[in-house]
Design a protein around this motif. Structure first.
Motif, PDB file in Angstrom:
ATOM      1  N   SER A  51     -10.421 -92.345  -9.446  1.00 11.45           N
ATOM      2  CA  SER A  51      -9.320 -92.720  -8.564  1.00 11.45           C
ATOM      3  C   SER A  51      -8.100 -91.831  -8.760  1.00 11.45           C
ATOM      4  N   THR A  52      -8.111 -90.984  -9.778  1.00 14.64           N
ATOM      5  CA  THR A  52      -7.015 -90.037  -9.993  1.00 14.64           C
ATOM      6  C   THR A  52      -7.026 -88.993  -8.887  1.00 14.64           C
ATOM      7  N   PRO A  53      -5.903 -88.748  -8.197  1.00  9.45           N
ATOM      8  CA  PRO A  53      -5.894 -87.779  -7.089  1.00  9.45           C
ATOM      9  C   PRO A  53      -6.264 -86.379  -7.572  1.00  9.45           C
ATOM     10  N   GLY A  54      -6.928 -85.647  -6.686  1.00  9.99           N
ATOM     11  CA  GLY A  54      -7.281 -84.268  -6.996  1.00  9.99           C
ATOM     12  C   GLY A  54      -8.775 -84.022  -6.899  1.00  9.99           C
ATOM     13  N   GLN A  55      -9.127 -82.750  -6.679  1.00 12.23           N
ATOM     14  CA  GLN A  55     -10.526 -82.334  -6.536  1.00 12.23           C
ATOM     15  C   GLN A  55     -11.031 -81.762  -7.849  1.00 12.23           C
ATOM     16  N   ASN A  56     -12.189 -82.204  -8.278  1.00 14.11           N
ATOM     17  CA  ASN A  56     -12.828 -81.607  -9.451  1.00 14.11           C
ATOM     18  C   ASN A  56     -13.409 -80.249  -9.079  1.00 14.11           C
ATOM     19  N   TYR A  57     -13.322 -79.297  -9.996  1.00 13.63           N
ATOM     20  CA  TYR A  57     -13.865 -77.964  -9.718  1.00 13.63           C
ATOM     21  C   TYR A  57     -14.166 -77.243 -11.017  1.00 13.63           C
ATOM     22  N   LEU A  58     -15.058 -76.280 -10.890  1.00 12.93           N
ATOM     23  CA  LEU A  58     -15.368 -75.310 -11.934  1.00 12.93           C
ATOM     24  C   LEU A  58     -15.027 -73.947 -11.351  1.00 12.93           C
ATOM     25  N   ARG A  59     -13.981 -73.318 -11.875  1.00  8.59           N
ATOM     26  CA  ARG A  59     -13.457 -72.068 -11.297  1.00  8.59           C
ATOM     27  C   ARG A  59     -13.822 -70.895 -12.192  1.00  8.59           C
ATOM     28  N   ALA A 118      -2.847 -78.856 -12.328  1.00  3.30           N
ATOM     29  CA  ALA A 118      -4.150 -79.250 -11.805  1.00  3.30           C
ATOM     30  C   ALA A 118      -4.334 -80.761 -11.805  1.00  3.30           C
ATOM     31  N   ILE A 119      -3.762 -81.457 -12.796  1.00  2.00           N
ATOM     32  CA  ILE A 119      -3.894 -82.915 -12.902  1.00  2.00           C
ATOM     33  C   ILE A 119      -2.485 -83.492 -13.044  1.00  2.00           C
ATOM     34  N   PRO A 120      -1.719 -83.534 -11.978  1.00  2.00           N
ATOM     35  CA  PRO A 120      -0.330 -84.002 -12.090  1.00  2.00           C
ATOM     36  C   PRO A 120      -0.263 -85.500 -12.373  1.00  2.00           C
ATOM     37  N   GLY A 121       0.753 -85.871 -13.142  1.00  2.00           N
ATOM     38  CA  GLY A 121       0.987 -87.277 -13.425  1.00  2.00           C
ATOM     39  C   GLY A 121       0.137 -87.859 -14.533  1.00  2.00           C
ATOM     40  N   GLN A 146     -12.983 -65.224 -16.601  1.00  6.07           N
ATOM     41  CA  GLN A 146     -12.152 -66.371 -16.926  1.00  6.07           C
ATOM     42  C   GLN A 146     -12.717 -67.597 -16.223  1.00  6.07           C
ATOM     43  N   ALA A 147     -12.807 -68.686 -16.951  1.00  2.00           N
ATOM     44  CA  ALA A 147     -13.376 -69.929 -16.412  1.00  2.00           C
ATOM     45  C   ALA A 147     -12.397 -71.067 -16.642  1.00  2.00           C
ATOM     46  N   ARG A 148     -12.353 -71.990 -15.678  1.00  2.00           N
ATOM     47  CA  ARG A 148     -11.530 -73.192 -15.765  1.00  2.00           C
ATOM     48  C   ARG A 148     -12.373 -74.378 -15.294  1.00  2.00           C
ATOM     49  N   LEU A 149     -12.161 -75.507 -15.919  1.00  2.00           N
ATOM     50  CA  LEU A 149     -12.809 -76.746 -15.490  1.00  2.00           C
ATOM     51  C   LEU A 149     -11.740 -77.812 -15.336  1.00  2.00           C
ATOM     52  N   ARG A 150     -11.681 -78.403 -14.156  1.00  2.00           N
ATOM     53  CA  ARG A 150     -10.820 -79.558 -13.901  1.00  2.00           C
ATOM     54  C   ARG A 150     -11.733 -80.711 -13.537  1.00  2.00           C
ATOM     55  N   TYR A 151     -11.730 -81.758 -14.354  1.00  2.00           N
ATOM     56  CA  TYR A 151     -12.672 -82.849 -14.090  1.00  2.00           C
ATOM     57  C   TYR A 151     -12.090 -84.175 -14.536  1.00  2.00           C
ATOM     58  N   CYS A 152     -12.135 -85.154 -13.630  1.00  2.00           N
ATOM     59  CA  CYS A 152     -11.769 -86.538 -13.915  1.00  2.00           C
ATOM     60  C   CYS A 152     -12.940 -87.424 -13.511  1.00  2.00           C
ATOM     61  N   ALA A 153     -13.247 -88.415 -14.330  1.00  2.00           N
ATOM     62  CA  ALA A 153     -14.375 -89.308 -14.063  1.00  2.00           C
ATOM     63  C   ALA A 153     -14.006 -90.714 -14.500  1.00  2.00           C
TER      64      ALA A 153
END
Length: 310
Positions: free
Chosen positions: A80-88, A121-124, A178-185
């Motif tokens: 429910s946390t706003p934002g899109q998960n991605y592997l960049r 990437a994950i504000p708040g 360079q790799a980044r992971l943004r993930y909320c579950a």
């Protein structure tokens, strides 16, 4: 005659102008494109993929530059946390783009800058950077973890892959990933999100023989194939492949718990004494031996009809 010649010349010029205008209109329609340079590419063209079993890949957005190729592999989101998960992933090197193509900005991986990236990437979400040194198959990585809306687990991880400076040169072993992971579950733990960082796979490359951000391959163990270096098979859970371990590793076994009697307090049972010759009852059997002696009481008996209890 001169007037007719001028009229013919005017008509010719008009036809030429109309032809150029028509061509310009066709070119404008056929050359329409997204000005950002981003394009959705097939999933099989992803430069980096999450581990087998998930999270699921939604789509892959690619941006090409003169010195790099960037991709956002967008992942399934259940939180429910706003934002899109991605592997960049960003591959720096000769991409084969035209000379007029703009270049991608390169920024070194520093802890302070990575935390600013994570908060954008994950504000708040209150994120805390991990103090531990961790690494996956591609080398060391860092991450920040926090709890989002409704207790969601949120993680932002970063990694830079390139050989040490002493092994790099403009002609060999150059290039950077360079790799980044943004993930909320929802309902996940920190270790479950870290499993994505440990298990992701880099599947892309740049077609230059000298492009090698991984550096030289590691050396083979000196004991491999030599006498005096046995390799043992370890038992693994059902359904998994056996793991081979060297002699320097001790096989993990579940210790057997053997209950032993207390040596400090031995149990001594004193037998019942025989009845007296006069038929009287013997005294209580009391032993004066070592500590822990068991006192056996006499059986309860009620004489009947002039009989004597044994």
């Amino acid at each position: 005659m001169e007037v007719a010649s001028l009229r013919c010349s005017g008509r010719a010029v008009g036809l030429i102008v109309l032809a150029f205008l028509s061509l310009a209109g066709c070119t404008a329609r056929e050359g329409a494109h997204v000005p950002t340079g981003a394009a959705i590419v097939p999933t099989e063209n992803a430069l980096v993929l999450p581990p087998p079993g998930g999270p699921a890949v939604l789509n892959v957005v690619e941006r090409r530059f003169g010195n790099a190729v960037e991709q956002d592999v967008n992942l399934h989101t259940s939180a429910s946390t706003p934002g899109q998960n991605y592997l960049r992933a960003a591959f720096f090197g000769p991409t084969g783009a035209g000379l007029n193509q703009k270049t991608a900005a390169y920024s070194a991986v520093r802890a302070s800058e990575m935390m600013r990236e994570a908060r954008r990437a994950i504000p708040g979400v209150p994120l805390a950077q991990s103090p531990y040194f961790l690494q996956n198959n591609y080398g060391p990585f860092g991450y920040a973890f926090g709890r989002g809306h409704g207790g969601d687990a949120c993680l932002y991880a970063w990694q830079q892959i390139r050989p040490p400076e002493s092994q790099r040169s403009p002609l060999r072993s150059y290039g950077t990933i360079q790799a980044r992971l943004r993930y909320c579950a929802a309902g996940a733990t920190e270790n479950e999100l870290l499993a994505i960082v440990y298990g992701y796979t880099i599947s892309g490359t740049i077609g230059d023989p000298s492009w090698n951000p991984y550096g030289p391959p590691p050396t083979v163990d000196a004991g491999l194939g030599r006498t005096g270096s046995p390799i043992y098979r370890m038992e693994t859970p059902s359904g998994q492949a056996p793991v081979l371990e060297g002699a320097r590793r001790v096989e993990a076994r579940t210790p057997r718990v053997v209950e032993k009697p207390d040596a400090a307090r031995p149990t001594v049972v004193t037998p019942l004494p025989a009845p007296q010759t006069d038929g009287s009852l013997p005294g209580p059997a009391v032993s004066t031996g070592a500590a822990g002696t068991v006192v056996v009481p006499l059986p309860t008996c009620t004489p009947q009809g002039g009989t004597v209890c044994p």
